[in-house]
Write a protein that holds these residues in place. Structure first.
Motif, PDB file in Angstrom:
ATOM      1  N   UNK A  98      60.349 106.355  62.843  1.00 37.69           N
ATOM      2  CA  UNK A  98      61.285 105.798  63.957  1.00 37.69           C
ATOM      3  C   UNK A  98      62.193 104.738  63.213  1.00 37.69           C
ATOM      4  N   UNK A  99      61.658 103.957  62.558  1.00 38.78           N
ATOM      5  CA  UNK A  99      62.125 102.830  62.408  1.00 38.78           C
ATOM      6  C   UNK A  99      63.431 102.890  61.348  1.00 38.78           C
ATOM      7  N   UNK A 100      63.391 103.811  60.632  1.00 42.27           N
ATOM      8  CA  UNK A 100      64.187 103.952  59.455  1.00 42.27           C
ATOM      9  C   UNK A 100      65.621 104.499  60.236  1.00 42.27           C
ATOM     10  N   UNK A 101      65.738 105.371  60.920  1.00 38.99           N
ATOM     11  CA  UNK A 101      66.790 105.976  61.561  1.00 38.99           C
ATOM     12  C   UNK A 101      67.506 104.616  62.311  1.00 38.99           C
ATOM     13  N   UNK A 102      66.666 103.969  63.127  1.00 40.01           N
ATOM     14  CA  UNK A 102      67.066 103.148  64.232  1.00 40.01           C
ATOM     15  C   UNK A 102      67.834 101.858  63.340  1.00 40.01           C
TER      16      UNK A 102
ATOM     17  N   UNK B 239      64.965  97.800  57.508  1.00 36.14           N
ATOM     18  CA  UNK B 239      65.281  99.108  56.985  1.00 36.14           C
ATOM     19  C   UNK B 239      64.419  99.217  55.718  1.00 36.14           C
ATOM     20  N   UNK B 240      64.682  98.263  54.817  1.00 35.22           N
ATOM     21  CA  UNK B 240      64.135  98.420  53.641  1.00 35.22           C
ATOM     22  C   UNK B 240      62.564  98.302  53.820  1.00 35.22           C
ATOM     23  N   UNK B 241      62.003  97.425  54.450  1.00 44.46           N
ATOM     24  CA  UNK B 241      60.537  97.350  54.661  1.00 44.46           C
ATOM     25  C   UNK B 241      60.007  98.593  55.266  1.00 44.46           C
ATOM     26  N   UNK B 242      60.685  99.265  56.206  1.00 45.35           N
ATOM     27  CA  UNK B 242      60.237 100.590  56.777  1.00 45.35           C
ATOM     28  C   UNK B 242      60.285 101.477  55.697  1.00 45.35           C
ATOM     29  N   UNK B 243      61.629 101.735  54.910  1.00 45.05           N
ATOM     30  CA  UNK B 243      61.499 102.639  53.864  1.00 45.05           C
ATOM     31  C   UNK B 243      60.636 102.491  53.037  1.00 45.05           C
TER      32      UNK B 243
ATOM     33  N   UNK C  11      55.287 106.774  52.449  1.00 45.13           N
ATOM     34  CA  UNK C  11      54.299 107.752  52.222  1.00 45.13           C
ATOM     35  C   UNK C  11      53.654 108.298  53.531  1.00 45.13           C
ATOM     36  N   UNK C  12      53.642 107.267  54.456  1.00 49.38           N
ATOM     37  CA  UNK C  12      53.178 107.572  55.881  1.00 49.38           C
ATOM     38  C   UNK C  12      54.145 108.381  56.829  1.00 49.38           C
ATOM     39  N   UNK C  13      55.251 108.750  56.194  1.00 49.16           N
ATOM     40  CA  UNK C  13      55.928 109.662  57.197  1.00 49.16           C
ATOM     41  C   UNK C  13      57.436 109.276  57.094  1.00 49.16           C
ATOM     42  N   UNK C  14      57.747 108.010  56.645  1.00 49.81           N
ATOM     43  CA  UNK C  14      59.278 107.616  56.625  1.00 49.81           C
ATOM     44  C   UNK C  14      60.118 108.466  55.652  1.00 49.81           C
ATOM     45  N   UNK C  15      59.546 109.106  54.855  1.00 46.16           N
ATOM     46  CA  UNK C  15      60.129 110.286  54.036  1.00 46.16           C
ATOM     47  C   UNK C  15      61.041 111.185  54.893  1.00 46.16           C
ATOM     48  N   UNK C  16      60.215 111.594  55.761  1.00 42.92           N
ATOM     49  CA  UNK C  16      60.902 112.749  56.823  1.00 42.92           C
ATOM     50  C   UNK C  16      61.969 112.268  57.180  1.00 42.92           C
ATOM     51  N   UNK C  17      62.059 110.860  57.835  1.00 38.09           N
ATOM     52  CA  UNK C  17      63.431 110.408  58.442  1.00 38.09           C
ATOM     53  C   UNK C  17      64.421 110.337  57.354  1.00 38.09           C
TER      54      UNK C  17
END
Length: 746
Positions: free
Chosen positions: A486-490, A531-535, A540-546
């Motif tokens: 979620x956090x990456x796109x936001x 953004x950098x923190x989330x990415x 590896x937990x799923x942020x790569x999908x975003x």
């Protein structure tokens, strides 16, 4: 309504109104194209009859009245749909149209009736208008997304911290304080955005105008990823609220969520937007429930009368507290800000003074968000509530501690589920709108500009539903599993929007520009940090999908833009690429045109068409802009030696004047009727005009001749609108209407 005999009031090149934007319905013609247009007009003059001959040959009066002005359009009390006022006194033949829609097979008719039962009958003669909202309605409608996030953001943060045991939970308050500061900074930043973009300034528009095309596309991709995940996360959290109250439904989490998405899909495809007050009720109910929970819980906790929270399920720390853990927790908790830019996007939807009302509403939203988030964190700290293994959300645990299992607990859970589902529905409105803006700028397929039978952006709604359902099912409908995506796109959209505002203030340098720049720079810096923190922390937990989805969307947008650029170059007016009619029209009256419905032997015209000479024609050529495809369609229509009427539908009088200027440059060789349609639809006014012509002369065979772009590769065909098929469906209930296309191969 007028033809080109009206003075265009402009300079010789027809561009007296100033250069149009890149997304204008009638794009600007450069000097070379204008020279070709004049040359083409001289060539037409050699092979065609005098323009007055064509006008006298018209068997109808093309001036059928006019549509109402924008300020005269008023929606019904509970919807934002209005009937397209009939030109020439027409009324849409709904029953005949519905009968004509029935497929020939029994199975097809059954499927058709099921579709109509779910989605409603088509609204061919109806259009969508903007609804102006007062602040009390705009607040819940536009804040549902961001306010609903307090139902899952604190839990998402605690789920990360609890793996470090008590040492990790000790960071709850400091991290929450940082998130509150971030909320305040971003809210103040968006107040500056509203002031700078009083007509609406979403991330796509702000980043595109100030940072360039690529950052604008990245911002749009981040927004679309955000909206997709808003549906998945909100539905997951809403289902979690239900299963917390009814644990027996836990095994059915995924089917329940998919069912909710299907209901949202069907409801939005119906296209009827209920009045704001209906959307306001769940949001105000949730606000009331949260305040009741926070106040009651804090009073009980401070007075010592609060029941003890259940023991934490993780007594032992699974890992130590580190920078990476704190960063992950901060990124998860910061998802409480999702949807904060909604008000800056919707400034034109407010009542006057729009920007002032929008800023006031944004301030109220920020105060509510910060108060509820901080209050819930305080209550969690005082009660010692942590995410447990009992399939109950943290919010459900807090409600049970404060209210037991009585009606107030049920009210809290019901209000939470309602606002979460409403937040998902907000994405169904915003995702298609962003796609339509991109399609307007040739960065997305133009099918996303199309309003469906029910005047909704059907293609965008279907795409959102399918992608959100796949992601929801892939992650098992678990909210905490979806949060890392979620956090990456936001915050990608936040960062680019606020960075764009920094550039805006630096370029403008108006009054108080330094203060405004400082606010937006602070918001951009903090958003970039999240953004950098989330990415990094959650990659590896799923942020790569975003990250993958954003990159894929940007790549696809660039490829779509390249295709449209290629097509526009092929359609561009240029020497030695123009087709001309080789025959002049027959002199007026040579075809023996009689009055409506009359025939020499007393039979009606429909009964007396056994020979070609007994069929009376009128060719109508809808022209969107001046290009090679349009010129070919006009030449084809004129070569048939039948009366021809060119028709231009324009969204504004300014666009209409620009088209009239170009038509005058061409030489005004054919009769032109310009219709200014204030409705947010094109097909319905076009259908209405053709119906009015048919009503005026039922004996005529009206042939609608459309230019059609034919691509070499079949998948490129998906990028072009199939207007002819839509018109056939809308007009086939009328007799003696023919739809034909003139192909232009690229």
């Amino acid at each position: 309504m007028s033809d080109t005999r009206r003075d265009s009031g402009g300079s010789e090149d027809g561009q007296q109104l100033g250069p149009p934007g890149p997304s204008a319905a009638v794009p600007a013609l450069d000097p070379e194209q204008l020279q070709v247009l004049r040359h083409l007009g001289r060539e037409w003059e050699r092979v065609s009859r005098d323009p007055e001959v064509w006008r006298r040959a018209l068997p109808v009066d093309p001036d059928l009245g006019s549509f109402p002005e924008r300020h005269e359009i008023r929606p019904a009390p509970v919807v934002r749909l209005v009937r397209v006022t009939g030109l020439g006194g027409t009324e849409h033949e709904a029953e005949a149209a519905e009968a004509a829609d029935l497929p020939p097979t029994r199975l097809g008719r059954a499927a058709h009736r099921v579709r109509r039962a779910l989605l409603g009958a088509p609204l061919r003669n109806t259009a969508l208008v903007r609804e102006r909202m007062r602040k009390l309605i705009a607040l819940p409608v536009l804040s549902a997304d961001v306010l609903s996030s307090v139902a899952y953001a604190p839990e998402a943060m605690l789920t990360v911290l609890i793996v470090a045991g008590a040492a990790g939970l000790a960071y709850t308050v400091p991290i929450s304080a940082a998130i509150v500061f971030l909320m305040l900074a971003v809210a103040v930043s968006y107040r500056q955005t509203i002031r700078a973009y009083p007509h609406g300034g979403g991330s796509y528009i702000v980043a595109g105008e100030n940072l360039g095309r690529l950052p604008g596309l990245v911002a749009a991709a981040g927004l679309m990823t955000d909206y997709i995940l808003t549906v998945a996360v909100s539905v997951a959290a809403g289902v979690a609220a239900i299963t917390s109250a009814v644990p027996a439904l836990v095994p059915a989490t995924v089917p329940l969520g998919l069912g909710v998405i299907a209901v949202l899909l069907a409801g939005n495809l119906r296209g009827i937007r209920q009045a704001g007050i209906l959307f306001a009720a769940p949001t105000y109910a949730f606000i009331a429930a949260m305040f009741a929970l926070v106040i009651t819980g804090l009073v009980q906790a401070l007075s010592g009368s609060s029941p003890a929270a259940p023991p934490a399920p993780h007594a032992q720390a699974a890992q130590g507290v580190g920078v990476l853990l704190v960063m992950r927790a901060f990124a998860s908790g910061a998802t409480a800000m999702t949807g904060m830019e909604a008000i800056s996007n919707a400034v034109p939807a407010f009542r006057r003074v729009e920007w002032r009302n929008a800023r006031t509403t944004l301030t109220c939203m920020a105060v509510l968000l910060i108060t509820l988030f901080a209050g819930l964190i305080a209550l969690i700290e005082l009660t010692g509530t942590v995410p447990g293994g009992t399939h109950q959300t943290v919010l459900s645990q807090l409600a049970r501690l404060s209210f037991g299992t009585g009606w107030m607990y049920v009210f809290v859970q019901a209000a939470t589920a309602a606002i979460l589902l409403l937040a998902a529905n907000t994405a169904f409105n915003d995702f298609p709108r962003v796609l339509s803006l991109m399609a307007r700028d040739n960065h997305a397929p133009r099918i996303f500009l199309r309003l469906g039978d029910r005047l909704a952006f059907s293609n965008g709604i279907i795409l959102l539903s399918v992608v959100a359902a796949v992601i929801f099912a892939a992650f098992g409908g678990v909210t905490t599993a979806l949060i890392p995506l979620y956090a990456v796109g936001v915050f990608l959209a936040f960062t680019l929007s606020q960075s764009g505002m920094v550039v805006h203030w630096w370029r403008l340098r108006g009054p108080h520009w330094r203060k405004s720049l400082a606010f937006n720079a602070t918001g951009a810096t903090l958003s970039a940090l999240v953004l950098l923190t989330a990415a990094i922390a959650k990659f590896t937990e799923g942020a790569w999908v975003a990250v993958f989805i954003v990159g894929l969307l940007v790549l696809m947008s660039l490829r779509v833009r390249h295709h449209y650029t290629t097509v526009d170059a092929a359609l561009r007016l240029r020497p030695h690429a123009i087709e001309l009619p080789r025959h002049a029209i027959c002199s007026p009256g040579t075809g023996g045109v009689e009055g409506p419905g009359e025939a020499g032997d007393g039979r009606t015209e429909e009964e007396n068409e056994e020979t070609p000479s007994e069929i009376h024609h009128l060719s109508v050529v809808p022209i969107e802009t001046v290009d090679l495809a349009s010129m070919r369609a006009l030449a084809y229509a004129a070569s048939l030696q039948q009366p021809v009427l060119a028709l231009h539908l324009s969204p504004s009088e300014e666009e209409a004047e620009r088209f009239r200027g170009y038509w005058t440059q061409w030489g005004d060789h054919l009769p032109l009727e310009v219709v200014v349609s204030p409705y947010r639809a094109i097909v319905a006014p076009l259908v209405n005009y053709v119906e009015a012509l048919h009503l005026q002369r039922p004996d005529l065979t009206v042939t609608v001749i459309l230019p059609e772009v034919v691509t070499r590769r079949w998948w490129h065909g998906l990028l072009h609108d199939r207007l002819a098929a839509r018109l056939r469906r809308a007009l086939r209930h009328l007799p003696k209407i023919v739809i034909t296309t003139v192909p232009f191969h690229v």
